[in-house]
Motif scaffolding. Structure first.
Motif, PDB file in Angstrom:
ATOM      1  N   LYS A 108     -18.225   7.107 -22.937  1.00 38.33           N
ATOM      2  CA  LYS A 108     -19.170   6.299 -23.710  1.00 38.33           C
ATOM      3  C   LYS A 108     -18.646   4.889 -23.935  1.00 38.33           C
ATOM      4  O   LYS A 108     -19.411   3.956 -24.142  1.00 38.33           O
ATOM      5  N   CYS A 109     -17.325   4.749 -23.940  1.00 34.27           N
ATOM      6  CA  CYS A 109     -16.689   3.461 -24.254  1.00 34.27           C
ATOM      7  C   CYS A 109     -17.136   2.390 -23.267  1.00 34.27           C
ATOM      8  O   CYS A 109     -17.282   2.645 -22.069  1.00 34.27           O
ATOM      9  N   ILE A 110     -17.351   1.191 -23.769  1.00 31.34           N
ATOM     10  CA  ILE A 110     -17.694   0.064 -22.891  1.00 31.34           C
ATOM     11  C   ILE A 110     -16.511  -0.906 -22.758  1.00 31.34           C
ATOM     12  O   ILE A 110     -16.647  -2.000 -22.239  1.00 31.34           O
ATOM     13  N   TYR A 111     -15.361  -0.516 -23.269  1.00 27.04           N
ATOM     14  CA  TYR A 111     -14.107  -1.262 -23.099  1.00 27.04           C
ATOM     15  C   TYR A 111     -14.242  -2.718 -23.556  1.00 27.04           C
ATOM     16  O   TYR A 111     -13.824  -3.643 -22.869  1.00 27.04           O
ATOM     17  N   CYS A 112     -14.855  -2.854 -24.719  1.00 26.27           N
ATOM     18  CA  CYS A 112     -15.087  -4.200 -25.262  1.00 26.27           C
ATOM     19  C   CYS A 112     -13.874  -4.726 -26.020  1.00 26.27           C
ATOM     20  O   CYS A 112     -13.724  -5.932 -26.205  1.00 26.27           O
ATOM     21  N   GLY A 113     -13.017  -3.827 -26.500  1.00 24.72           N
ATOM     22  CA  GLY A 113     -11.825  -4.265 -27.228  1.00 24.72           C
ATOM     23  C   GLY A 113     -12.039  -4.500 -28.711  1.00 24.72           C
ATOM     24  O   GLY A 113     -11.118  -4.930 -29.412  1.00 24.72           O
ATOM     25  N   MET A 114     -13.235  -4.215 -29.205  1.00 31.14           N
ATOM     26  CA  MET A 114     -13.492  -4.441 -30.630  1.00 31.14           C
ATOM     27  C   MET A 114     -12.594  -3.565 -31.505  1.00 31.14           C
ATOM     28  O   MET A 114     -12.182  -3.961 -32.588  1.00 31.14           O
ATOM     29  N   CYS A 115     -12.290  -2.357 -31.031  1.00 31.01           N
ATOM     30  CA  CYS A 115     -11.472  -1.443 -31.842  1.00 31.01           C
ATOM     31  C   CYS A 115     -10.087  -2.013 -32.079  1.00 31.01           C
ATOM     32  O   CYS A 115      -9.578  -2.009 -33.192  1.00 31.01           O
ATOM     33  N   GLU A 116      -9.465  -2.543 -31.031  1.00 32.30           N
ATOM     34  CA  GLU A 116      -8.104  -3.051 -31.225  1.00 32.30           C
ATOM     35  C   GLU A 116      -8.114  -4.358 -32.015  1.00 32.30           C
ATOM     36  O   GLU A 116      -7.155  -4.666 -32.707  1.00 32.30           O
ATOM     37  N   VAL A 170      -7.837   2.089 -20.332  1.00 37.81           N
ATOM     38  CA  VAL A 170      -7.747   3.276 -21.188  1.00 37.81           C
ATOM     39  C   VAL A 170      -6.989   2.971 -22.493  1.00 37.81           C
ATOM     40  O   VAL A 170      -6.021   2.222 -22.494  1.00 37.81           O
ATOM     41  N   HIS A 171      -7.435   3.610 -23.555  1.00 39.56           N
ATOM     42  CA  HIS A 171      -6.799   3.391 -24.868  1.00 39.56           C
ATOM     43  C   HIS A 171      -5.474   4.119 -25.001  1.00 39.56           C
ATOM     44  O   HIS A 171      -5.216   5.083 -24.294  1.00 39.56           O
ATOM     45  N   ARG A 172      -4.718   3.658 -25.960  1.00 37.27           N
ATOM     46  CA  ARG A 172      -3.558   4.425 -26.405  1.00 37.27           C
ATOM     47  C   ARG A 172      -3.470   4.300 -27.919  1.00 37.27           C
ATOM     48  O   ARG A 172      -3.963   3.336 -28.517  1.00 37.27           O
ATOM     49  N   ALA A 192     -16.228  -0.616 -36.180  1.00 39.45           N
ATOM     50  CA  ALA A 192     -16.484  -1.775 -35.325  1.00 39.45           C
ATOM     51  C   ALA A 192     -17.030  -1.387 -33.959  1.00 39.45           C
ATOM     52  O   ALA A 192     -17.672  -2.198 -33.298  1.00 39.45           O
ATOM     53  N   CYS A 193     -16.794  -0.157 -33.554  1.00 38.13           N
ATOM     54  CA  CYS A 193     -17.143   0.245 -32.184  1.00 38.13           C
ATOM     55  C   CYS A 193     -18.649   0.200 -31.949  1.00 38.13           C
ATOM     56  O   CYS A 193     -19.400   0.944 -32.586  1.00 38.13           O
ATOM     57  N   PRO A 194     -19.112  -0.635 -31.024  1.00 46.40           N
ATOM     58  CA  PRO A 194     -20.553  -0.708 -30.772  1.00 46.40           C
ATOM     59  C   PRO A 194     -21.097   0.502 -30.027  1.00 46.40           C
ATOM     60  O   PRO A 194     -22.285   0.775 -30.064  1.00 46.40           O
TER      61      PRO A 194
HETATM   62  S1  SF4 Z   1     -13.259  -0.590 -26.477  1.00 43.06           S
HETATM   63 FE1  SF4 Z   1     -13.080   0.335 -28.503  1.00 43.06          FE
HETATM   64  S2  SF4 Z   1     -14.704  -0.635 -29.718  1.00 43.06           S
HETATM   65 FE2  SF4 Z   1     -15.199  -1.038 -27.570  1.00 43.06          FE
HETATM   66  S3  SF4 Z   1     -16.569   0.626 -27.002  1.00 43.06           S
HETATM   67 FE3  SF4 Z   1     -14.491   1.293 -26.460  1.00 43.06          FE
HETATM   68  S4  SF4 Z   1     -13.761   2.455 -28.221  1.00 43.06           S
HETATM   69 FE4  SF4 Z   1     -15.557   1.273 -28.883  1.00 43.06          FE
END
Ligand code: SF4
Ligand code: SF4
Length: 215
Positions: A120-128, A62-64, A84-86
């Motif tokens: 919806k997030c695929i937890y790829c880490g591109m955002c960070e 999960v994000h913070r 950047a978020c795919p």
């Molecule tokens: S981890 Fe970040 S960049 Fe990747 S899908 Fe989730 S919100 Fe988007």
């Protein structure tokens, strides 16, 4: 540019002999593998939730949204993460920082609203990776549940509350801080609870005194 025919490798479907076409050798091979696991006394079963998994350091949960040293949201609303978020699951509305407030003299903008759709997030880490100020980070919280889709839309306040609840957890995300461990990155303990998770009073996992140990 056309592909040179000499670079193309054509693969033919392999032909099967009589025994292979009966599939018996494959069945016997599968049963042999199953039998090996039956007599192998090295269990790999995970006893979740009684035992919390020992997550790898690079786990992305999960994000913070981090706060700066003044307690403000660290985000400068640059939109890099959303770009950047795919999965296109970050929605940000930027607002100009109040020019007459000395507390915001160092900022041009901040996020008026910041929403991540955790479904919806695929937890790829591109955002960070994209964030220039280490504001958005993925924590090791994985036990995220909700009864409605709406609950899984994490707004700015919720994302900041995840920061408040994880900043001293001892498992600081390691992908930011220019790739180095932060001072809070002592990985000796896992947080016993996911802050975004509603836990029933009778949930034994909620009573764990240390990571992975339920009494
Ligand atoms: S981890 Fe970040 S960049 Fe990747 S899908 Fe989730 S919100 Fe988007
Ligand atoms: S979280 Fe980081 S990348 Fe995303 S808008 Fe804020 S400052 Fe930019």
């Amino acid at each position: 540019m056309p592909i040179d025919p000499k670079d193309i490798e054509w693969v033919e479907e392999p032909s099967m002999n009589f025994w292979e076409s009966t599939y018996l050798p494959a069945v016997v091979s599968g049963l042999r593998t199953t039998g090996q696991h039956v007599v192998d006394f090295n269990p790999i079963t995970e006893f979740y939730p009684e035992q919390k998994p020992n997550l790898p350091l690079h786990y992305r949960g999960v994000h913070r949204l981090n706060r700066d040293d003044k307690g403000r949201v660290k985000c400068v609303a640059c939109m890099m993460c959303a770009t950047a978020c795919p999965a296109r699951c970050i929605e940000i509305v930027a607002q100009d920082a109040p020019k007459d407030d000395p507390n915001w003299a160092d900022r041009d903008k901040f996020p008026k609203s910041f929403v991540i759709d955790e479904l919806k997030c695929i937890y790829c880490g591109m955002c960070e990776e994209a964030c220039p100020v280490d504001s958005i980070e993925l924590t090791n919280i994985f036990d995220l549940t909700g009864m409605t889709r709406q609950e899984m839309l994490f707004d700015k306040e919720k994302l900041l509350s995840v920061f408040d609840q994880t900043k001293d957890s001892g498992r600081d995300p390691i992908r930011t801080h220019k790739g180095k461990l932060g001072h809070a990155s002592d990985f000796s303990e896992l947080p016993t609870l996911g802050p975004a998770t509603e836990v029933r009073p009778d949930d034994r996992a909620a009573k764990a005194e240390s990571a992975g140990v339920i009494k």
